[in-house]
Design an enzyme around this catalytic site. Structure first.
Site, short mmCIF file in Angstrom:
data_model
loop_
_atom_site.label_atom_id
_atom_site.label_comp_id
_atom_site.label_asym_id
_atom_site.label_seq_id
_atom_site.Cartn_x
_atom_site.Cartn_y
_atom_site.Cartn_z
N GLY B 29 17.88 39.71 -25.20
CA GLY B 29 16.93 38.81 -25.83
C GLY B 29 16.16 39.55 -26.90
CE1 TYR B 30 18.13 41.12 -31.23
CE2 TYR B 30 19.06 39.26 -30.03
CZ TYR B 30 19.22 40.46 -30.70
OH TYR B 30 20.46 41.01 -30.80
CG LEU B 31 11.04 41.55 -26.18
CD1 LEU B 31 11.18 42.99 -25.75
CD2 LEU B 31 9.95 40.86 -25.36
#
Lengths: 155, 155
Positions: B29-31
């Site tokens: 996932g991309y924070l």
């Protein structure tokens, strides 16, 4: 994950300086910053480096922090041009609490902010006389915001 | 810092499956994701976790990667709701190169991408017959972009 419950204040006058027990030079930059989270790289006293993810706003924020090699931090800092913060952090211990008084330099020169980390969000504490107006939750005073909209540009 | 020189291709047909030597389940996932850099959290085979900062676009990108505790990665992944990628990565070794064929699931189901990491940007290599159209530099095919604008929503 750490939960950071932190209140933030302006500082009135220089009286706090008498109580300083420790101080550190901090350089930090923001590699990315969006509505969910920001990623900070920080070098303390030119010696130790950390990568920190912060999520959330206001009084209570979540935080994940990792020590990283100083060399990596130098490279990452170069990616933060225009999003840098330089400050001297002064630690003042009072009873069970530590106040951190940050004296900003560079584009934020003139700004002095005191922070105190609490263990729960309604915790009472005795306010030192030099503690000024509370600015917890005022987004302009977050370091991520100050790195892009520095104090000297405020009107 | 690692320098990643990577070319990316669509895949035609299933012939690549015969040559797979290893495969891994990847959740990532991309924070945060902005014009300078993105921050990815990745869990491989439910066992190992990494935090990766990528900067730059197209063929050559800079990358910093750190192993982190699996528990942290789980917490960070929760912050990535709506920006997740699930895929199975297949490794195919040919001569001195490793091709990674990613079969996407979830909102990117139907997408299969092959990547090959090179040591310099004009390196020649023999193309396997199943390698399709090159999409290096097409921003839609970056995983960061796919996490926010998944394949199934493309028109």
């Amino acid at each position: 994950m750490g939960k950071e419950i932190e209140r933030k204040f302006l500082v009135s006058g220089p009286a706090w300086r008498e109580a300083v027990s420790e101080q550190h030079e901090i350089r930090q930059g923001y590699l990315c910053n969006d509505e969910r989270a920001n990623l900070r790289v920080r070098i303390v006293d030119g010696e130790k480096a950390y990568l920190t993810i912060k999520s959330g706003r206001g009084l209570t924020r979540e935080e994940w922090e990792y020590a990283i090699p100083l060399e990596d931090a130098g490279e990452l800092m170069e990616k933060c041009a225009g999003r840098l913060i330089e400050k001297t952090r002064h630690l003042i211990r009072r009873h069970d609490l530590t106040f951190e008084v940050d004296v900003f330099a560079g584009a934020n020169e003139g700004l002095v902010i005191a922070e105190v980390e609490l263990t729960h969000d309604r915790q009472e504490f005795e306010r030192p006389s030099w503690l000024g107006e509370e600015v917890t939750g005022d987004g302009r005073y977050t370091n991520a915001s100050l790195s892009q909209h520095p104090f000297r540009d405020w009107t």
